[in-house]
Design a protein around this motif. Structure first.
Motif, PDB file in Angstrom:
ATOM      1  N   ALA A 172       0.831  -1.198   0.000  1.00 53.75           N
ATOM      2  CA  ALA A 172       0.000   0.000   0.000  1.00 53.75           C
ATOM      3  C   ALA A 172       0.867   1.248   0.000  1.00 53.75           C
ATOM      4  CB  ALA A 172      -0.920  -0.003   1.221  1.00 53.75           C
ATOM      5  N   GLY A 173       1.990   1.185   0.714  1.00 48.54           N
ATOM      6  CA  GLY A 173       2.877   2.341   0.738  1.00 48.54           C
ATOM      7  C   GLY A 173       3.567   2.574  -0.596  1.00 48.54           C
ATOM      8  N   SER A 174       3.897   1.495  -1.317  1.00 47.73           N
ATOM      9  CA  SER A 174       4.594   1.645  -2.586  1.00 47.73           C
ATOM     10  C   SER A 174       3.645   1.807  -3.770  1.00 47.73           C
ATOM     11  CB  SER A 174       5.487   0.429  -2.826  1.00 47.73           C
ATOM     12  OG  SER A 174       4.691  -0.749  -2.915  1.00 47.73           O
ATOM     13  N   ALA A 175       2.369   1.428  -3.601  1.00 48.03           N
ATOM     14  CA  ALA A 175       1.416   1.529  -4.715  1.00 48.03           C
ATOM     15  C   ALA A 175       1.260   2.967  -5.174  1.00 48.03           C
ATOM     16  CB  ALA A 175       0.058   0.960  -4.301  1.00 48.03           C
ATOM     17  N   ALA A 176       1.202   3.903  -4.215  1.00 45.46           N
ATOM     18  CA  ALA A 176       1.053   5.309  -4.584  1.00 45.46           C
ATOM     19  C   ALA A 176       2.232   5.782  -5.417  1.00 45.46           C
ATOM     20  CB  ALA A 176       0.898   6.166  -3.333  1.00 45.46           C
ATOM     21  N   GLU A 177       3.449   5.355  -5.033  1.00 45.96           N
ATOM     22  CA  GLU A 177       4.636   5.760  -5.794  1.00 45.96           C
ATOM     23  C   GLU A 177       4.603   5.168  -7.205  1.00 45.96           C
ATOM     24  OE1 GLU A 177       6.861   7.952  -4.937  1.00 45.96           O
ATOM     25  OE2 GLU A 177       5.898   8.256  -3.001  1.00 45.96           O
ATOM     26  N   ASP A 178       4.125   3.926  -7.325  1.00 49.67           N
ATOM     27  CA  ASP A 178       4.013   3.310  -8.648  1.00 49.67           C
ATOM     28  C   ASP A 178       2.996   4.057  -9.514  1.00 49.67           C
ATOM     29  OD1 ASP A 178       5.881   1.431  -7.991  1.00 49.67           O
ATOM     30  OD2 ASP A 178       4.434  -0.144  -7.510  1.00 49.67           O
ATOM     31  N   VAL A 179       1.885   4.486  -8.888  1.00 49.65           N
ATOM     32  CA  VAL A 179       0.871   5.223  -9.643  1.00 49.65           C
ATOM     33  C   VAL A 179       1.420   6.565 -10.102  1.00 49.65           C
ATOM     34  CG1 VAL A 179      -1.374   6.328  -9.507  1.00 49.65           C
ATOM     35  CG2 VAL A 179      -1.040   4.102  -8.459  1.00 49.65           C
ATOM     36  N   ILE A 180       2.135   7.245  -9.229  1.00 55.90           N
ATOM     37  CA  ILE A 180       2.736   8.531  -9.608  1.00 55.90           C
ATOM     38  C   ILE A 180       3.700   8.343 -10.771  1.00 55.90           C
ATOM     39  CG2 ILE A 180       4.267  10.391  -8.813  1.00 55.90           C
ATOM     40  CD1 ILE A 180       3.076   9.926  -5.994  1.00 55.90           C
ATOM     41  N   LEU A 182       3.554   5.965 -12.994  1.00 57.11           N
ATOM     42  CA  LEU A 182       2.744   5.651 -14.178  1.00 57.11           C
ATOM     43  C   LEU A 182       2.206   6.927 -14.827  1.00 57.11           C
ATOM     44  CD1 LEU A 182       1.208   3.613 -15.989  1.00 57.11           C
ATOM     45  CD2 LEU A 182      -0.617   3.634 -14.281  1.00 57.11           C
ATOM     46  N   PHE A 183       1.627   7.819 -14.022  1.00 62.88           N
ATOM     47  CA  PHE A 183       1.070   9.060 -14.564  1.00 62.88           C
ATOM     48  C   PHE A 183       2.160   9.944 -15.149  1.00 62.88           C
ATOM     49  CE2 PHE A 183      -2.741   7.714 -12.617  1.00 62.88           C
ATOM     50  CZ  PHE A 183      -3.776   8.528 -13.030  1.00 62.88           C
ATOM     51  N   THR A 184       3.335   9.969 -14.515  1.00 65.60           N
ATOM     52  CA  THR A 184       4.441  10.789 -15.024  1.00 65.60           C
ATOM     53  C   THR A 184       4.920  10.265 -16.367  1.00 65.60           C
ATOM     54  OG1 THR A 184       5.120  11.294 -12.757  1.00 65.60           O
ATOM     55  CG2 THR A 184       6.725  11.682 -14.497  1.00 65.60           C
ATOM     56  N   LEU A 185       5.008   8.938 -16.499  1.00 65.48           N
ATOM     57  CA  LEU A 185       5.413   8.339 -17.769  1.00 65.48           C
ATOM     58  C   LEU A 185       4.441   8.668 -18.897  1.00 65.48           C
ATOM     59  CD1 LEU A 185       6.561   4.776 -16.630  1.00 65.48           C
ATOM     60  CD2 LEU A 185       8.010   6.577 -17.584  1.00 65.48           C
ATOM     61  N   LEU A 186       3.180   8.900 -18.550  1.00 62.75           N
ATOM     62  CA  LEU A 186       2.152   9.123 -19.562  1.00 62.75           C
ATOM     63  C   LEU A 186       1.836  10.602 -19.770  1.00 62.75           C
ATOM     64  CD1 LEU A 186      -0.222   6.187 -18.597  1.00 62.75           C
ATOM     65  CD2 LEU A 186       1.427   6.280 -20.446  1.00 62.75           C
ATOM     66  N   GLY A 187       2.770  11.475 -19.400  1.00 59.90           N
ATOM     67  CA  GLY A 187       2.657  12.881 -19.780  1.00 59.90           C
ATOM     68  C   GLY A 187       2.173  13.825 -18.711  1.00 59.90           C
ATOM     69  N   TRP A 188       1.888  13.336 -17.511  1.00 60.62           N
ATOM     70  CA  TRP A 188       1.446  14.221 -16.436  1.00 60.62           C
ATOM     71  C   TRP A 188       2.647  14.893 -15.789  1.00 60.62           C
ATOM     72  CZ3 TRP A 188      -3.558  14.491 -13.693  1.00 60.62           C
ATOM     73  CH2 TRP A 188      -4.595  13.907 -14.426  1.00 60.62           C
ATOM     74  N   ASP A 189       2.478  16.136 -15.379  1.00 58.61           N
ATOM     75  CA  ASP A 189       3.517  16.831 -14.641  1.00 58.61           C
ATOM     76  C   ASP A 189       3.755  16.097 -13.323  1.00 58.61           C
ATOM     77  OD1 ASP A 189       5.174  19.363 -14.071  1.00 58.61           O
ATOM     78  OD2 ASP A 189       3.828  19.256 -12.337  1.00 58.61           O
ATOM     79  N   PRO A 190       5.009  15.810 -12.965  1.00 55.61           N
ATOM     80  CA  PRO A 190       5.279  15.037 -11.739  1.00 55.61           C
ATOM     81  C   PRO A 190       4.661  15.640 -10.487  1.00 55.61           C
ATOM     82  CG  PRO A 190       7.259  15.204 -13.084  1.00 55.61           C
ATOM     83  CD  PRO A 190       6.242  16.099 -13.716  1.00 55.61           C
ATOM     84  N   ALA A 191       4.734  16.972 -10.349  1.00 57.53           N
ATOM     85  CA  ALA A 191       4.173  17.610  -9.149  1.00 57.53           C
ATOM     86  C   ALA A 191       2.656  17.470  -9.116  1.00 57.53           C
ATOM     87  CB  ALA A 191       4.573  19.077  -9.104  1.00 57.53           C
ATOM     88  N   THR A 192       2.010  17.654 -10.286  1.00 57.39           N
ATOM     89  CA  THR A 192       0.555  17.518 -10.352  1.00 57.39           C
ATOM     90  C   THR A 192       0.121  16.083 -10.081  1.00 57.39           C
ATOM     91  OG1 THR A 192       0.432  19.311 -11.971  1.00 57.39           O
ATOM     92  CG2 THR A 192      -1.464  17.843 -11.827  1.00 57.39           C
ATOM     93  N   ARG A 194       1.752  13.783  -8.343  1.00 54.25           N
ATOM     94  CA  ARG A 194       1.970  13.442  -6.930  1.00 54.25           C
ATOM     95  C   ARG A 194       0.890  14.063  -6.044  1.00 54.25           C
ATOM     96  NH1 ARG A 194       5.672  11.299  -3.779  1.00 54.25           N
ATOM     97  NH2 ARG A 194       7.026  10.935  -5.597  1.00 54.25           N
ATOM     98  N   ALA A 195       0.593  15.347  -6.276  1.00 54.86           N
ATOM     99  CA  ALA A 195      -0.417  16.012  -5.450  1.00 54.86           C
ATOM    100  C   ALA A 195      -1.781  15.359  -5.627  1.00 54.86           C
ATOM    101  CB  ALA A 195      -0.489  17.494  -5.814  1.00 54.86           C
ATOM    102  N   GLY A 196      -2.141  15.022  -6.873  1.00 55.63           N
ATOM    103  CA  GLY A 196      -3.436  14.404  -7.130  1.00 55.63           C
ATOM    104  C   GLY A 196      -3.555  13.023  -6.518  1.00 55.63           C
ATOM    105  N   VAL A 197      -2.518  12.194  -6.692  1.00 53.41           N
ATOM    106  CA  VAL A 197      -2.556  10.826  -6.167  1.00 53.41           C
ATOM    107  C   VAL A 197      -2.580  10.843  -4.634  1.00 53.41           C
ATOM    108  CG1 VAL A 197      -1.263   8.668  -5.978  1.00 53.41           C
ATOM    109  CG2 VAL A 197      -1.458   9.823  -8.195  1.00 53.41           C
ATOM    110  N   GLU A 198      -1.778  11.691  -4.022  1.00 51.84           N
ATOM    111  CA  GLU A 198      -1.749  11.745  -2.556  1.00 51.84           C
ATOM    112  C   GLU A 198      -3.080  12.236  -1.995  1.00 51.84           C
ATOM    113  OE1 GLU A 198       1.625  14.111  -1.592  1.00 51.84           O
ATOM    114  OE2 GLU A 198       3.060  12.461  -1.881  1.00 51.84           O
TER     115      GLU A 198
END
Length: 297
Positions: A172-180, A182-192, A194-198
């Motif tokens: 559960a602790g690492s799933a959020a990092e994996d999702v972040i 994933l979104f970064t790889l697909l064109g999302w801004d890393p800060a956006t 991370r903030a959205g997933v958290e």
């Protein structure tokens, strides 16, 4: 042009003039309203007078004139200090309940009853941005095997005792990092990303269920404003993380969402082979379709 005086010379647009005309029509009997020219002029004047009120409630002006006619028949109107005030009050009340009856699809007589008017107007499933079937418990149907599998994964299938729950906490602790990632790889801004997933993970922790978290977050305009992302991107983020809330998708990968898929053993490479998921996330990336007048409401 409508004449506003009766044959006695009284102006029926005034309170006393109306009283005099109503008294004369009452004393003349039932047929007076049909044969008296002043009565016809009075009703034409009433239709014109109450046209704005009728249109306010979505009614025809002559429906308001009919309500005025009914109010003029009462002895209390003839005896009132201001007969026109009594007529106006009666028309207003009738217009309100006429509109209410049309909304409730019932008669005006029924709409006047408190236990009937307490209901809301009927709604079509298509009237809302999110259909009723998406969030109302009466339309929900879940797969019992899905819950059993999730419980088995959380407890480690009973074969390794407490180590299974420890792995679940770690995943559960690492799933959020994996999702972040994933979104970064697909064109999302890393800060956006991370903030959205958290923010979603925090809401999921508070509500306890993906369904409740989704319903709370989809209306969270404050969070969307802080993240500064369009509504379409916010909706895609929620569906990707928490899954499609529609009961038809409950046992599918689209219904489980990325977070649950990671927790039950899927890996980031496996998610990257899901073409529908990749396309949804990448197309929803903020700035992907930015143009003048874009949807940021």
């Amino acid at each position: 042009m409508t004449t506003t005086t009766n044959h006695d010379g009284a102006d029926f647009t005034t309170g006393e003039g109306l009283r005099a005309l109503l008294n004369r029509l009452h004393e003349a009997g039932e047929g007076a309203w049909a044969s008296d020219p002043a009565a016809r002029e009075l009703m034409a004047y009433a239709a014109e007078k109450y046209t704005p009120l009728a249109r306010k409630h979505g009614l025809d002006p002559w429906e308001a004139a009919t309500a005025a006619f009914d109010a003029m028949q009462y002895a209390s109107t003839r005896r009132a200090d201001d007969p026109w005030a009594m007529v106006t009050h009666g028309v207003r009340i009738t217009c309100i309940f006429e509109e209410r009856a049309q909304g409730l699809l019932c008669s005006v007589h029924q709409a006047r009853r408190p236990h009937v008017s307490a209901f809301h107007d009927p709604e079509r499933f298509s009237d809302r941005e999110n259909p009723l079937t998406d969030y109302h418990p009466a339309f929900h149907m879940t797969d019992p095997h899905d819950d059993a599998d999730a419980e088995m994964d959380a407890t480690g299938s009973g074969s390794d005792g407490g180590r299974g729950s420890d792995r679940a906490c770690m995943s559960a602790g690492s799933a959020a990092e994996d999702v972040i990632a994933l979104f970064t790889l697909l064109g999302w801004d890393p800060a956006t990303a991370r903030a959205g997933v958290e923010h979603v993970c925090g809401a999921l922790t508070k509500t306890g269920t993906r369904q409740a978290a989704y319903e709370a977050l989809r209306r969270d305009k404050h969070a969307r404003a802080l993240l500064d992302i369009p509504r379409s991107s916010w909706t895609a983020l929620l569906r990707a993380l928490l899954g499609n809330p529609h009961p038809a998708y409950s046992a599918t990968t689209a219904g489980r969402g990325v977070l649950l898929r990671l927790l039950i053993g899927e890996t980031l490479p496996v998610l990257l082979r899901d073409d529908d998921l990749i396309l949804t996330i990448s197309l929803a990336a903020p700035g992907h379709h930015d143009h003048p007048g874009g949807d940021r409401s």
